[in-house]
Design a protein around this motif. Structure first.
Motif, PDB file in Angstrom:
ATOM      1  N   ARG A  47       7.176   9.323  -2.459  1.00 54.86           N
ATOM      2  CA  ARG A  47       7.308  10.778  -2.300  1.00 54.86           C
ATOM      3  C   ARG A  47       6.226  11.542  -3.052  1.00 54.86           C
ATOM      4  NH1 ARG A  47      11.327   9.117   1.183  1.00 54.86           N
ATOM      5  NH2 ARG A  47      12.961   8.065   0.017  1.00 54.86           N
ATOM      6  N   GLN A  65      24.679   5.825   5.686  1.00 54.34           N
ATOM      7  CA  GLN A  65      23.389   5.294   5.239  1.00 54.34           C
ATOM      8  C   GLN A  65      23.544   4.566   3.915  1.00 54.34           C
ATOM      9  OE1 GLN A  65      20.434   8.369   4.771  1.00 54.34           O
ATOM     10  NE2 GLN A  65      19.749   8.175   6.881  1.00 54.34           N
ATOM     11  N   SER A  81      20.983  14.213   4.956  1.00 54.21           N
ATOM     12  CA  SER A  81      20.725  13.066   4.080  1.00 54.21           C
ATOM     13  C   SER A  81      20.651  13.629   2.668  1.00 54.21           C
ATOM     14  CB  SER A  81      19.413  12.379   4.441  1.00 54.21           C
ATOM     15  OG  SER A  81      18.352  12.900   3.677  1.00 54.21           O
ATOM     16  N   HIS A  98       7.801  11.782   9.435  1.00 53.32           N
ATOM     17  CA  HIS A  98       9.111  11.344   8.930  1.00 53.32           C
ATOM     18  C   HIS A  98       9.792  12.533   8.262  1.00 53.32           C
ATOM     19  CE1 HIS A  98      12.328   9.165   7.272  1.00 53.32           C
ATOM     20  NE2 HIS A  98      11.832   9.003   6.082  1.00 53.32           N
ATOM     21  N   HIS A  99       9.349  12.888   7.101  1.00 51.95           N
ATOM     22  CA  HIS A  99       9.750  14.156   6.510  1.00 51.95           C
ATOM     23  C   HIS A  99       8.675  14.679   5.588  1.00 51.95           C
ATOM     24  CE1 HIS A  99      10.839  11.964   2.997  1.00 51.95           C
ATOM     25  NE2 HIS A  99      11.930  11.456   3.492  1.00 51.95           N
ATOM     26  N   ARG A 119      24.414  14.998  11.343  1.00 51.43           N
ATOM     27  CA  ARG A 119      23.329  15.686  12.069  1.00 51.43           C
ATOM     28  C   ARG A 119      23.845  16.212  13.393  1.00 51.43           C
ATOM     29  NH1 ARG A 119      18.252  11.616  10.433  1.00 51.43           N
ATOM     30  NH2 ARG A 119      18.818  11.717   8.240  1.00 51.43           N
ATOM     31  N   LYS A 132      18.430  12.919  -4.128  1.00 49.67           N
ATOM     32  CA  LYS A 132      18.032  11.630  -4.715  1.00 49.67           C
ATOM     33  C   LYS A 132      16.692  11.758  -5.412  1.00 49.67           C
ATOM     34  CE  LYS A 132      16.328   9.180  -0.557  1.00 49.67           C
ATOM     35  NZ  LYS A 132      16.321   7.892   0.118  1.00 49.67           N
ATOM     36  N   GLN A 192      18.355  13.446   0.652  1.00 53.82           N
ATOM     37  CA  GLN A 192      16.946  13.306   0.282  1.00 53.82           C
ATOM     38  C   GLN A 192      16.564  14.052  -1.001  1.00 53.82           C
ATOM     39  OE1 GLN A 192      14.793  11.259   1.677  1.00 53.82           O
ATOM     40  NE2 GLN A 192      13.178  11.872   0.269  1.00 53.82           N
TER      41      GLN A 192
HETATM   42  N1  ASP Z   1      16.157  10.690   3.842  1.00 48.28           N
HETATM   43  C1  ASP Z   1      15.485   9.857   4.783  1.00 48.28           C
HETATM   44  C2  ASP Z   1      16.296   9.762   6.078  1.00 48.28           C
HETATM   45  O1  ASP Z   1      17.475  10.044   6.078  1.00 48.28           O
HETATM   46  C3  ASP Z   1      15.247   8.477   4.276  1.00 48.28           C
HETATM   47  C4  ASP Z   1      14.284   8.376   3.148  1.00 48.28           C
HETATM   48  O2  ASP Z   1      13.136   8.832   3.264  1.00 48.28           O
HETATM   49  O3  ASP Z   1      14.665   7.787   2.120  1.00 48.28           O
HETATM   50  O4  ASP Z   1      15.790   9.376   7.099  1.00 48.28           O
END
Ligand code: ASP
Length: 613
Positions: free
Chosen positions: A507, A253, A215, A466-467, A239, A220, A217
């Motif tokens: 974030r 996405q 992504s 999530h991350h 992935r 961005k 991430q």
């Molecule tokens: N990058 C995250 C994902 O691909 C989405 C996000 O947190 O904006 O799941």
């Protein structure tokens, strides 16, 4: 009927005669109506069917806009013949009304037909390997091998056109909201999502690799540090995860990020986008704002963080009664810190043993040791649980769970994650089996306030749910440990009809908080600097508070169309084994591709890994 070879020779001859396209279409195949009667027109398209009715040939000519019936009289039509199904043909003719009895009300062009004056074979075809029909039962790998034929089927053509409309509307909304569309790199440094990266060896930097983005991430977030304020992109993400029936190694996405925001600001943009998509493309009004349910609430009510709220059968917590009951399986689960929860199936006392066994099998697949049940019949309780609980206990559970005579109660007693996972799936199975899901409904909701971390028992370690880039909403503990379970983040998911459509968060924009989170998930300073040093540095130079989300476009289109196969909304998908049967990729490397990179492949390595388990 002309063979493919003779068709080809004839086509080449006619090509040689005229370099330009003589019979170039004046209309498409879905366009002609009574209003055109008497006009001379030219259509180009594919032969959907060609029927010889005693000398007169009826040709259905198809393109992506529709089908028009043409009448060919081989005696008078120049070049008129019986064309092969799926060859490409041009027809010049006069539009005439169909006799009353022959009108086809299901077709936009059903009131007219074209009396052919001249025909030309533009593109001959071999005999097709399967029929081009809407409901194809051809095996999917064959359809994928001949994807260009498969995609001529109306549901697939419709999906591609629909998808293009979806991205058009998304772009319109985002541009109107002053977002900037930015393309982030495909060749990049390892990405942080946790699943496996696809890597690309570098020729110019020997011994080094790029990663393909899981992504964008970090890019961005960096764009926010750049000051771009509002970013979006419709991008491919890759992935290398283990295969699952509905998983594609590459997917699309809708990715976005905004500065100086709270979750509500992100929700507002997505709500605008989703309501507009549903209104414009499906003619459906969705609420201007979507309900917000906390993670805690959806877990307690549905046992799952992507609940299908189009039907009831919510989970009922009967732990307080179970804790002191004489049934050790129940009381023991509560004593061990777990719970006992139930689903009440109204009128379920009618359900046969086979159906209950099938539900138990579902519960077991998700880790439950069993599915306890009791039927509340007019003349008393029936079923295994009835034997272990007193009447008073059963009545108390009925009252707590809202069960009545004629109902069935299903219980799972275990650790909470097992109770949730198994009952959530039993609930969904019941919804399908008893036909309780109202398909006409579109239930869109936000799930918020997720825990930031989760503990993986197998790995014995804490992970970011999530991350690792989500801002905690409560102070972080000093050291990794149980206290991490209580940390929540400004994390949210968009759920539509029980499908997770996307995840996002506010974030971390402060480098010291980011470093702390890395540390809590077991990433030492050195590793953090090696992987994300560049990003941490960016955060040190005036990073604004920011947040965003990414929606899965393939799944969005699939849900909007009501399709159940993700591959039907992707032009050239991989099959469930990650193979593209059309192009036969992946394939062995050609020529000196590997030598140039100084690489050697070792397929035996995988065999070894497999045998060693
Ligand atoms: N990058 C995250 C994902 O691909 C989405 C996000 O947190 O904006 O799941």
């Amino acid at each position: 009927m002309a063979s493919w070879a003779s068709g080809f020779i004839e086509w080449r001859r006619s090509r040689n005669r005229k370099a330009i396209m003589k019979l170039k279409r004046t209309h498409d195949c879905g366009q002609l109506t009574r209003a055109n009667v008497g006009e001379e027109v030219i259509l180009n398209g594919w032969v959907d069917s060609c029927r010889n009715h005693g000398g007169l040939i009826f040709l259905d000519l198809r393109d992506r806009y529709g089908i028009t019936q043409c009448q060919i009289d081989p005696a008078t039509t120049v070049g008129g013949e019986e064309f092969k199904t799926e060859s490409v043909v041009a027809v010049r003719g006069t539009v005439q009304p169909r006799p009353e009895g022959n009108v086809n009300r299901k077709r936009a062009t059903g009131e007219i037909e074209l009396m052919a004056l001249e025909c030309e074979l533009l593109g001959p075809t071999k005999t097709i390997p399967f029929e081009i029909v809407d409901d194809s039962d051809t095996r999917e790998d064959l359809r994928l091998k001949y994807r260009y034929l498969d995609m001529r089927r109306a549901p697939l053509t419709r999906a591609m056109v629909f998808r293009s409309e979806v991205t058009r509307i998304i772009r319109e909304v985002f541009h109107a909201e002053r977002f900037v569309e930015v393309e982030t790199p495909l060749l990049m440094k390892t990405t942080p999502e946790g699943a496996r990266d696809y890597i690309v060896p570098s020729r110019l930097q020997p011994g080094k690799v790029y990663a393909l983005p899981q992504s964008p991430q970090l890019f961005k977030q960096t764009l926010m540090v750049c000051g771009l304020d509002r970013y979006f992109q419709i991008c491919k993400c890759l992935r290398d995860e283990d295969l699952r029936a509905d998983r594609q190694p590459e997917f699309t996405q809708l990715d976005m990020e905004m500065s100086f925001v709270e979750p509500d600001d992100v929700f507002a943009v997505i709500e605008k986008t989703v309501t507009r998509l549903w209104k414009e493309l499906l003619g459906k009004d969705l609420p201007a704002t979507f309900p917000r349910l906390s993670y805690r609430e959806v877990m307690d009510r549905y046992g799952i963080d992507k609940p299908d709220t189009r039907f009831g059968l919510e989970l009922q917590d009967v732990s307080a009664i179970a804790a002191s009951c004489g049934f050790q399986v129940f009381s023991g689960a509560v004593a061990a810190g777990g719970s006992v929860r139930a689903i009440v199936v109204p009128g379920g006392a009618e359900l046969g043993r086979k159906k209950i066994d099938a539900l138990e099998a579902v519960a077991k697949t998700y880790g439950a040791k069993g599915l306890a049940w009791v039927k509340i019949n007019a003349d008393g309780f029936q079923g295994p649980v009835g034997k272990f609980l007193t009447e008073d206990e059963l009545r108390a559970m009925m009252a707590k769970a809202g069960a009545n005579t004629g109902d069935l109660m299903l219980f799972v007693a275990d650790r909470n994650p097992v109770v949730y996972a198994s009952l959530a799936q039993v609930r969904l199975a019941l919804g399908r089996e008893l036909d309780l899901i109202d398909k006409s409904r579109t239930d869109v909701l936000w799930v918020t306030e997720f825990p930031l971390f989760e503990y993986d028992e197998e790995a014995g370690a804490w992970f970011a749910m999530h991350h690792m880039f989500t801002m905690p909403s409560t102070p972080l503990p000093d050291r990794p440990g149980a206290a991490m379970a209580d940390i929540h983040g400004k994390l949210y998911d968009l759920v539509i009809n029980g499908n997770e459509m996307g995840s996002g968060s506010v974030r971390i924009h402060l480098p010291e908080v980011q470093r702390k989170v890395f540390e809590l998930v077991g990433m030492g300073q050195e590793e953090a600097d090696m992987k994300f040093g560049w990003f941490l540095r960016a955060l040190e130079y005036g990073a604004p508070p920011h947040g965003g989300i990414a929606l899965g476009l393939d799944r969005l289109v699939m849900v909007m169309l009501g399709y159940d196969n993700i591959r039907d909304v992707i032009a050239f998908p991989k099959n469930a084994s990650g193979v593209c049967p059309l192009t036969e990729s992946p394939s062995e490397p050609l020529g000196d591709t590997l030598d140039v990179l100084g690489l050697q492949l070792n397929p035996d390595f995988f065999k070894k890994v497999e045998t060693e388990g």
